[in-house]
Design a protein around this motif. Sequence first.
Motif, PDB file in Angstrom:
ATOM      1  N   GLN A  37     -11.565  -1.397  -6.751  1.00  0.00           N
ATOM      2  CA  GLN A  37     -10.271  -2.010  -7.047  1.00  0.00           C
ATOM      3  C   GLN A  37      -9.311  -1.000  -7.655  1.00  0.00           C
ATOM      4  N   ASN A  38      -9.832  -0.072  -8.438  1.00  0.00           N
ATOM      5  CA  ASN A  38      -8.972   0.977  -8.992  1.00  0.00           C
ATOM      6  C   ASN A  38      -8.322   1.786  -7.879  1.00  0.00           C
ATOM      7  N   CYS A  39      -9.114   2.126  -6.844  1.00  0.00           N
ATOM      8  CA  CYS A  39      -8.562   2.867  -5.703  1.00  0.00           C
ATOM      9  C   CYS A  39      -7.498   2.044  -4.987  1.00  0.00           C
ATOM     10  N   GLN A  40      -7.804   0.786  -4.741  1.00  0.00           N
ATOM     11  CA  GLN A  40      -6.858  -0.070  -4.031  1.00  0.00           C
ATOM     12  C   GLN A  40      -5.566  -0.235  -4.817  1.00  0.00           C
ATOM     13  N   ASN A  41      -5.690  -0.315  -6.114  1.00  0.00           N
ATOM     14  CA  ASN A  41      -4.494  -0.462  -6.942  1.00  0.00           C
ATOM     15  C   ASN A  41      -3.624   0.789  -6.934  1.00  0.00           C
ATOM     16  N   LYS A  42      -4.204   1.908  -6.514  1.00  0.00           N
ATOM     17  CA  LYS A  42      -3.440   3.150  -6.394  1.00  0.00           C
ATOM     18  C   LYS A  42      -2.918   3.366  -4.981  1.00  0.00           C
ATOM     19  N   GLY A  43      -3.023   2.326  -4.150  1.00  0.00           N
ATOM     20  CA  GLY A  43      -2.488   2.406  -2.799  1.00  0.00           C
ATOM     21  C   GLY A  43      -3.432   2.977  -1.767  1.00  0.00           C
ATOM     22  N   LYS A  44      -4.739   3.091  -2.088  1.00  0.00           N
ATOM     23  CA  LYS A  44      -5.700   3.618  -1.133  1.00  0.00           C
ATOM     24  C   LYS A  44      -6.306   2.480  -0.312  1.00  0.00           C
ATOM     25  N   ILE A 100     -16.261   6.483  -6.788  1.00  0.00           N
ATOM     26  CA  ILE A 100     -15.254   6.541  -5.736  1.00  0.00           C
ATOM     27  C   ILE A 100     -13.845   6.688  -6.293  1.00  0.00           C
ATOM     28  N   ASP A 101     -13.561   6.060  -7.441  1.00  0.00           N
ATOM     29  CA  ASP A 101     -12.194   6.139  -7.959  1.00  0.00           C
ATOM     30  C   ASP A 101     -11.866   7.509  -8.543  1.00  0.00           C
ATOM     31  N   PHE A 102     -12.890   8.353  -8.736  1.00  0.00           N
ATOM     32  CA  PHE A 102     -12.645   9.737  -9.148  1.00  0.00           C
ATOM     33  C   PHE A 102     -11.782  10.449  -8.102  1.00  0.00           C
ATOM     34  N   TYR A 103     -12.004  10.106  -6.817  1.00  0.00           N
ATOM     35  CA  TYR A 103     -11.289  10.754  -5.719  1.00  0.00           C
ATOM     36  C   TYR A 103      -9.963  10.060  -5.396  1.00  0.00           C
ATOM     37  N   CYS A 104      -9.610   9.075  -6.220  1.00  0.00           N
ATOM     38  CA  CYS A 104      -8.360   8.341  -6.023  1.00  0.00           C
ATOM     39  C   CYS A 104      -7.325   8.676  -7.093  1.00  0.00           C
ATOM     40  N   GLU A 105      -7.610   9.675  -7.910  1.00  0.00           N
ATOM     41  CA  GLU A 105      -6.745   9.954  -9.049  1.00  0.00           C
ATOM     42  C   GLU A 105      -5.432  10.621  -8.661  1.00  0.00           C
ATOM     43  N   ASP A 106      -5.400  11.232  -7.487  1.00  0.00           N
ATOM     44  CA  ASP A 106      -4.137  11.835  -7.048  1.00  0.00           C
ATOM     45  C   ASP A 106      -3.848  11.389  -5.617  1.00  0.00           C
ATOM     46  N   ASP A 107      -2.903  12.023  -4.980  1.00  0.00           N
ATOM     47  CA  ASP A 107      -2.442  11.590  -3.658  1.00  0.00           C
ATOM     48  C   ASP A 107      -3.123  12.316  -2.505  1.00  0.00           C
ATOM     49  N   TYR A 136       0.825  -1.199   0.000  1.00  0.00           N
ATOM     50  CA  TYR A 136       0.000   0.000   0.000  1.00  0.00           C
ATOM     51  C   TYR A 136       0.861   1.250   0.000  1.00  0.00           C
ATOM     52  N   GLY A 137       0.327   2.315  -0.597  1.00  0.00           N
ATOM     53  CA  GLY A 137       0.936   3.613  -0.438  1.00  0.00           C
ATOM     54  C   GLY A 137       0.661   4.159   0.955  1.00  0.00           C
ATOM     55  N   PHE A 138      -0.497   3.814   1.525  1.00  0.00           N
ATOM     56  CA  PHE A 138      -0.870   4.232   2.863  1.00  0.00           C
ATOM     57  C   PHE A 138       0.088   3.648   3.897  1.00  0.00           C
ATOM     58  N   ASN A 139       0.575   4.488   4.789  1.00  0.00           N
ATOM     59  CA  ASN A 139       1.456   4.033   5.862  1.00  0.00           C
ATOM     60  C   ASN A 139       0.818   4.412   7.185  1.00  0.00           C
ATOM     61  N   PRO A 140       0.336   3.427   7.981  1.00  0.00           N
ATOM     62  CA  PRO A 140      -0.376   3.749   9.219  1.00  0.00           C
ATOM     63  C   PRO A 140       0.497   4.366  10.293  1.00  0.00           C
ATOM     64  N   ASN A 141       1.807   4.311  10.130  1.00  0.00           N
ATOM     65  CA  ASN A 141       2.718   4.794  11.171  1.00  0.00           C
ATOM     66  C   ASN A 141       3.121   6.250  11.004  1.00  0.00           C
ATOM     67  N   THR A 142       2.716   6.876   9.903  1.00  0.00           N
ATOM     68  CA  THR A 142       3.083   8.272   9.682  1.00  0.00           C
ATOM     69  C   THR A 142       1.986   9.198  10.185  1.00  0.00           C
ATOM     70  N   ASN A 143       2.239  10.495  10.110  1.00  0.00           N
ATOM     71  CA  ASN A 143       1.291  11.474  10.651  1.00  0.00           C
ATOM     72  C   ASN A 143       0.740  12.403   9.578  1.00  0.00           C
ATOM     73  N   ASN A 144       0.704  11.932   8.336  1.00  0.00           N
ATOM     74  CA  ASN A 144       0.252  12.800   7.235  1.00  0.00           C
ATOM     75  C   ASN A 144      -0.837  12.152   6.401  1.00  0.00           C
ATOM     76  N   ASN A 145      -1.607  11.226   6.977  1.00  0.00           N
ATOM     77  CA  ASN A 145      -2.669  10.568   6.226  1.00  0.00           C
ATOM     78  C   ASN A 145      -3.936  11.408   6.207  1.00  0.00           C
ATOM     79  N   VAL A 146      -4.698  11.271   5.123  1.00  0.00           N
ATOM     80  CA  VAL A 146      -5.968  11.978   4.966  1.00  0.00           C
ATOM     81  C   VAL A 146      -7.045  10.953   4.646  1.00  0.00           C
TER      82      VAL A 146
END
Length: 456
Positions: free
Chosen positions: A115-122, A59-66, A25-35
Amino acid sequence: MVFLTSSSLTLLASIAFALRATRVYGFNPNTNNNVAAYWGQDAYGGTPNSNQALWQQPIDFYCEDDSIDVLPIAFIKTFFGTDGLPVLDLANSCSGPSFSGTGLFNCQFLEQNIQNCQNKGKLVTISLGGGGQANAFSSASQAQQFADTIWNLFLGGSSSTRPFGNAVLDGVDLDIEGGSTTNFAAFVSQLRSHMNGASKHVINAVGFDALYVQFYNNYCAVSYYNSPGDWDFGSWDNWAKTQSPNPNVKIYLGVAAMAAVADYGYVDIGTLTPIIQQTQSQYSSFGGVMMWDASAAYANNRFDAAVKSAVGSGSSSPPPPSGGSGNRIHPNGDTSKCLDVQGGNFADGTPVQIYDCNGTGAQNWVINSGVTAVQVAGTNYCLDAGDTPGDGTQMKIWECYSGIPAQTWYYTGDDRIALNGQGQCLDLTNGALGDGTIMQIWECTDNDTNQVWTLS
């Protein structure tokens, strides 16, 4: 993730324990910058004179960037509908035929979007409850059966009525704003039992991973940041470090993404940015920002992107101190008495005592606010609570090892030195100030002066 609402400190909150897939995942639960931003209710579309072109998108419309890292899908509004199946309400996003006439709509067209969102690390979760709902369990067995149902419908199980097809969500968000919370522990335990044996696994073996705290529509709203009697992120940070069974629990700052989607408490990004950055730098439990909701954030001049910019690149929890000139540590402000290494003997197992302050190195400690080791300055020895800490365990020093529970403390805003996430505090044994009194740990207790330690 599993989120369980808490009304502690009169705030609505969501407590999470997270899943990790076999993919990275791109998401890292240990950092302090998640949204995190909720999706599914089209909060913006329900506001007066809204621009229809900006109503809720797939939903994947909101997954297009970081900008957004976690998207809880809201809501399963009723736990037990027709045929005992949960009722799914996704506003304008899923209004097709239901399974067997139930309220559980067939939303399999969302499978690829998720799945598109998950494939982008969300991370994508399912949220249960929501405002105005009063779901409850009549028994522990009913709660366990419901956990089985959710597992089979949305997570790693199997069912002929999977609303999102083959998409396997990353967890469950419980936004329980009404009804009894009795038997929710049975629900969480049963769900965890499924997760432990699945291709996704619980990140932390004990406790929860994140807590979303709502800082709008209540007297602790972010708009009251400059009112110390109202703004209480520090109280949540203190809970995380002294009571949470998981020492790595993260607290998210929950905000409204647009004035029109909150009764009160919204602040613009110019006001919010320094609040985010100050809170992020001050509290090591800070995990990021949660927003209600994705549609409002996008329509409000990309509030989501602005929040992501405000949290910056983030960081992990600070490492323990490694030396320095240090401080003297005094019991309850008594500057004549100091925390002391018995006999100045810097060796594994030497007791830690109270003693008249004398300016020696045996009373010189390196300690930081927040997560910290309590290290004898200029040495490689740290305050140590042993392998099985509990009420009455006597304190000693031991060679420092980064990150071990016995040496990982939290110096709180109210001057307590707590074992990080274990509910035990450094304690002046029986309140005795006599030279040679060996220090102990004891259950952290509010207003206990034996657990107040000040620095000089």
